[in-house]
Motif scaffolding. Sequence first.
Motif, PDB file in Angstrom:
ATOM      1  N   ASP A  93       0.835  -1.201   0.000  1.00 52.13           N
ATOM      2  CA  ASP A  93       0.000   0.000   0.000  1.00 52.13           C
ATOM      3  C   ASP A  93       0.868   1.247   0.000  1.00 52.13           C
ATOM      4  O   ASP A  93       0.609   2.210  -0.752  1.00 52.13           O
ATOM      5  N   GLU A  94       1.940   1.255   0.827  1.00 55.14           N
ATOM      6  CA  GLU A  94       2.828   2.412   0.872  1.00 55.14           C
ATOM      7  C   GLU A  94       3.629   2.532  -0.422  1.00 55.14           C
ATOM      8  O   GLU A  94       3.920   3.638  -0.883  1.00 55.14           O
ATOM      9  N   VAL A  95       3.990   1.389  -1.001  1.00 61.19           N
ATOM     10  CA  VAL A  95       4.700   1.403  -2.278  1.00 61.19           C
ATOM     11  C   VAL A  95       3.818   2.032  -3.361  1.00 61.19           C
ATOM     12  O   VAL A  95       4.267   2.900  -4.122  1.00 61.19           O
ATOM     13  N   ARG A  96       2.567   1.612  -3.424  1.00 64.01           N
ATOM     14  CA  ARG A  96       1.660   2.160  -4.446  1.00 64.01           C
ATOM     15  C   ARG A  96       1.434   3.659  -4.240  1.00 64.01           C
ATOM     16  O   ARG A  96       1.418   4.435  -5.205  1.00 64.01           O
ATOM     17  N   GLU A  97       1.244   4.069  -2.988  1.00 65.33           N
ATOM     18  CA  GLU A  97       1.022   5.489  -2.708  1.00 65.33           C
ATOM     19  C   GLU A  97       2.254   6.311  -3.062  1.00 65.33           C
ATOM     20  O   GLU A  97       2.158   7.369  -3.695  1.00 65.33           O
ATOM     21  N   GLY A  98       3.435   5.823  -2.660  1.00 65.16           N
ATOM     22  CA  GLY A  98       4.662   6.547  -2.961  1.00 65.16           C
ATOM     23  C   GLY A  98       4.910   6.656  -4.449  1.00 65.16           C
ATOM     24  O   GLY A  98       5.326   7.706  -4.956  1.00 65.16           O
ATOM     25  N   ALA A  99       4.638   5.569  -5.170  1.00 69.69           N
ATOM     26  CA  ALA A  99       4.827   5.587  -6.619  1.00 69.69           C
ATOM     27  C   ALA A  99       3.858   6.559  -7.292  1.00 69.69           C
ATOM     28  O   ALA A  99       4.219   7.246  -8.256  1.00 69.69           O
ATOM     29  N   PHE A 100       2.630   6.618  -6.782  1.00 72.14           N
ATOM     30  CA  PHE A 100       1.623   7.541  -7.325  1.00 72.14           C
ATOM     31  C   PHE A 100       2.094   8.990  -7.165  1.00 72.14           C
ATOM     32  O   PHE A 100       2.036   9.792  -8.108  1.00 72.14           O
ATOM     33  N   LEU A 101       2.571   9.314  -5.978  1.00 71.86           N
ATOM     34  CA  LEU A 101       3.024  10.680  -5.710  1.00 71.86           C
ATOM     35  C   LEU A 101       4.261  11.023  -6.531  1.00 71.86           C
ATOM     36  O   LEU A 101       4.363  12.113  -7.103  1.00 71.86           O
ATOM     37  N   ARG A 102       5.204  10.088  -6.589  1.00 73.43           N
ATOM     38  CA  ARG A 102       6.432  10.330  -7.351  1.00 73.43           C
ATOM     39  C   ARG A 102       6.115  10.530  -8.832  1.00 73.43           C
ATOM     40  O   ARG A 102       6.684  11.408  -9.497  1.00 73.43           O
TER      41      ARG A 102
END
Length: 238
Positions: A93-102
């Motif tokens: 979940d944190e990976v997906r969120e971080g990738a979305f923001l990046r």
Amino acid sequence: MSQDTVQMVAEAPAFRPLSDFAGTLSQRVYASLKEAILDLSLRPGAILRKGDVCEALGVSRSPVSEAVARLASEALVDIVPQAGTFVARLSLDEVREGAFLREALELAAVEEVARAITEEQLVELRRNLRLQEGLVADGDIRGFYAADAGFHELLLSFTGHRRLPGLSRTAWVHVDRARRLLLPEPGRVEETLAEHRAILAALEARDPEAARAATRAHLRQVVTRLERLGTERPELFA
């Protein structure tokens, strides 16, 4: 937590000396611990004994406690009452969120840069790519990882927005840790290098749409690979 999934601090490679970092004592302890977590010297799920850290870094308990509290606020360590402190497992979940923001930050940046990039900036990117090529030829994965990060930092810095590189690093931190499991995969560094070349080619053509497309393809493959890794190595993930 079973013993076969726990790596003790004593078994981890030595922390980088505090003299390599700037700031107060607690800031340097934090930086050394964070680096060990991000480069997977301390594996997800490892127990983090403050006494061992104090001994390894030659400091008292106070700066270690401050550093651990800061790492906990960033979700890089888990403090479990009556059980101990552990390096946080990876979170998809944190990976997906971080990738979305990046992706949101970097696509906007590369589109803007493509419209106004200077020849001097292109020279910097080409030099970085030549460095990446040399590191790939030498099989230096750690060095390649640093040059890879430098390539993206250059792109973001070319916008002239001073806070952008820091915001991107913060958004990417959990992806950053997880993707280090991917680079040792056979052929992955070569694929990453090819993706960087595609971004550079679009910038040399001063083509904003092509730059966005190449950057999007580069960033999105990370999440796809990490989702597959979550299935293959569930012990590393929360």
